[in-house]
Design a protein around this motif. Structure first.
Motif, short mmCIF file in Angstrom:
data_model
loop_
_atom_site.label_atom_id
_atom_site.label_comp_id
_atom_site.label_asym_id
_atom_site.label_seq_id
_atom_site.Cartn_x
_atom_site.Cartn_y
_atom_site.Cartn_z
N HIS A 184 -38.77 -39.23 78.23
CA HIS A 184 -39.50 -38.97 79.48
C HIS A 184 -40.30 -37.67 79.45
O HIS A 184 -40.47 -37.00 80.47
N ASP A 185 -40.78 -37.31 78.28
CA ASP A 185 -41.86 -36.35 78.13
C ASP A 185 -42.97 -37.12 77.43
O ASP A 185 -42.74 -37.77 76.40
N ALA A 186 -44.19 -37.07 77.98
CA ALA A 186 -45.24 -37.96 77.51
C ALA A 186 -45.55 -37.79 76.03
O ALA A 186 -45.68 -38.78 75.29
N LEU A 187 -45.69 -36.55 75.57
CA LEU A 187 -46.03 -36.34 74.17
C LEU A 187 -44.87 -36.75 73.25
O LEU A 187 -45.09 -37.41 72.22
N THR A 188 -43.66 -36.39 73.62
CA THR A 188 -42.50 -36.77 72.80
C THR A 188 -42.40 -38.28 72.68
O THR A 188 -42.15 -38.83 71.60
N ASP A 189 -42.60 -38.99 73.80
CA ASP A 189 -42.52 -40.45 73.78
C ASP A 189 -43.67 -41.06 72.98
O ASP A 189 -43.48 -42.11 72.33
N ALA A 190 -44.84 -40.45 73.02
CA ALA A 190 -45.96 -40.95 72.22
C ALA A 190 -45.65 -40.81 70.73
O ALA A 190 -45.87 -41.75 69.94
N ILE A 191 -45.14 -39.65 70.32
CA ILE A 191 -44.77 -39.45 68.92
C ILE A 191 -43.66 -40.41 68.52
O ILE A 191 -43.67 -41.00 67.43
N ALA A 192 -42.70 -40.61 69.42
CA ALA A 192 -41.59 -41.52 69.14
C ALA A 192 -42.10 -42.95 68.94
O ALA A 192 -41.61 -43.66 68.05
N ALA A 193 -43.07 -43.37 69.73
CA ALA A 193 -43.64 -44.71 69.58
C ALA A 193 -44.41 -44.83 68.27
O ALA A 193 -44.35 -45.86 67.59
N ALA A 194 -45.14 -43.77 67.90
CA ALA A 194 -45.88 -43.79 66.64
C ALA A 194 -44.93 -43.93 65.45
O ALA A 194 -45.16 -44.72 64.53
N GLU A 195 -43.85 -43.16 65.46
CA GLU A 195 -42.87 -43.23 64.37
C GLU A 195 -42.20 -44.60 64.32
O GLU A 195 -41.96 -45.14 63.23
N LEU A 196 -41.87 -45.15 65.49
CA LEU A 196 -41.27 -46.48 65.53
C LEU A 196 -42.23 -47.51 64.94
O LEU A 196 -41.82 -48.37 64.15
N PHE A 197 -43.49 -47.43 65.31
CA PHE A 197 -44.47 -48.39 64.79
C PHE A 197 -44.57 -48.29 63.27
O PHE A 197 -44.65 -49.31 62.57
N GLN A 198 -44.57 -47.08 62.74
CA GLN A 198 -44.63 -46.91 61.30
C GLN A 198 -43.40 -47.53 60.62
O GLN A 198 -43.51 -48.16 59.57
#
Length: 221
Positions: A189-203
């Motif tokens: 529930h921090d926008a940047l942290t969640d964006a990075i988390a989604a990028a890593e998951l996608f990779q």
């Protein structure tokens, strides 16, 4: 195939826009459907909102560009978005953005052009992508009178394809999905942290797909 045709038709319409940011977006060098997914350019995006209502206020945006297995953290960006609304107490408890902080955020009309410029020529990646898509399109509709076309991939949908029939309502949330790939636990529930988390998951998800998987194949997930 129909979704791609509709996306390209919307881009053609934007090329006649009165707004230069939309014209530049439409004229960007977009990847082809047969581009290998590991070679395409992406923008992981996350919004924090005042709840999940259709009229919920955008309070924070975080995004990070990446290509294949490389995440450009030096280009990662997070910004609070100004709101003078009386915020939902439950949402404030979750993301921690109260009314005083929201009142000091940047104006939506300053944030959206920067975000659109970053998204130009890139495929958006988000966990629960429909939320980010709707929120951004609602913002561009308010500012420019048009829903900006978005080419997106949803890591939640992709995870359901890769790991079908998991049990439990929490199984496909971002944290549990990352855990299955051995990715570290981040504060949610921090926008940047969640964006990075989604990028890593996608990779991580890409590593489970055939090496020659294309954007067009992911588009159908």
């Amino acid at each position: 195939m129909f979704a791609r045709w509709r996306f390209e038709r919307a881009l053609r319409s934007l090329r006649q826009s009165d707004h230069s940011v939309l014209r530049d977006y439409a004229n960007a060098a977009w990847p082809q459907r047969d581009c290998r997914a590991t070679e395409a350019s992406y923008l992981a995006l996350d919004f924090e909102l005042d709840g999940l209502r259709k009229d919920a206020h955008l309070l924070q945006a975080g995004w990070v560009p990446f290509v294949g297995t490389t995440i450009s953290l030096e280009e990662a960006h997070s910004v609070d978005i100004r709101s003078s609304a009386e915020l939902d107490d439950t949402a404030v408890t979750i993301h921690g953005i109260g009314e005083q902080r929201a009142a000091n955020g940047q104006r939506l009309r300053d944030v959206v052009p920067e975000l659109i410029a970053m998204l130009a020529g890139r495929v958006m990646v988000a966990h629960g992508e429909a939320i980010e898509r709707y929120a951004l399109q609602r913002a561009t509709r308010a500012l420019y009178g048009v829903d900006v076309p978005i080419w997106g991939i949803c890591t939640l949908v992709l995870e359901k394809h890769l790991k079908p029939r998991l049990v439990g309502s929490q199984a496909y949330r971002l944290g549990p999905s990352r855990h299955r790939y051995g990715l570290p636990e981040y504060r949610a529930h921090d926008a940047l942290t969640d964006a990075i988390a989604a990028a890593e998951l996608f990779q991580a998800q890409l590593s489970r797909l055939p090496a020659d998987a294309t954007l067009g194949q992911l588009e159908r997930r």
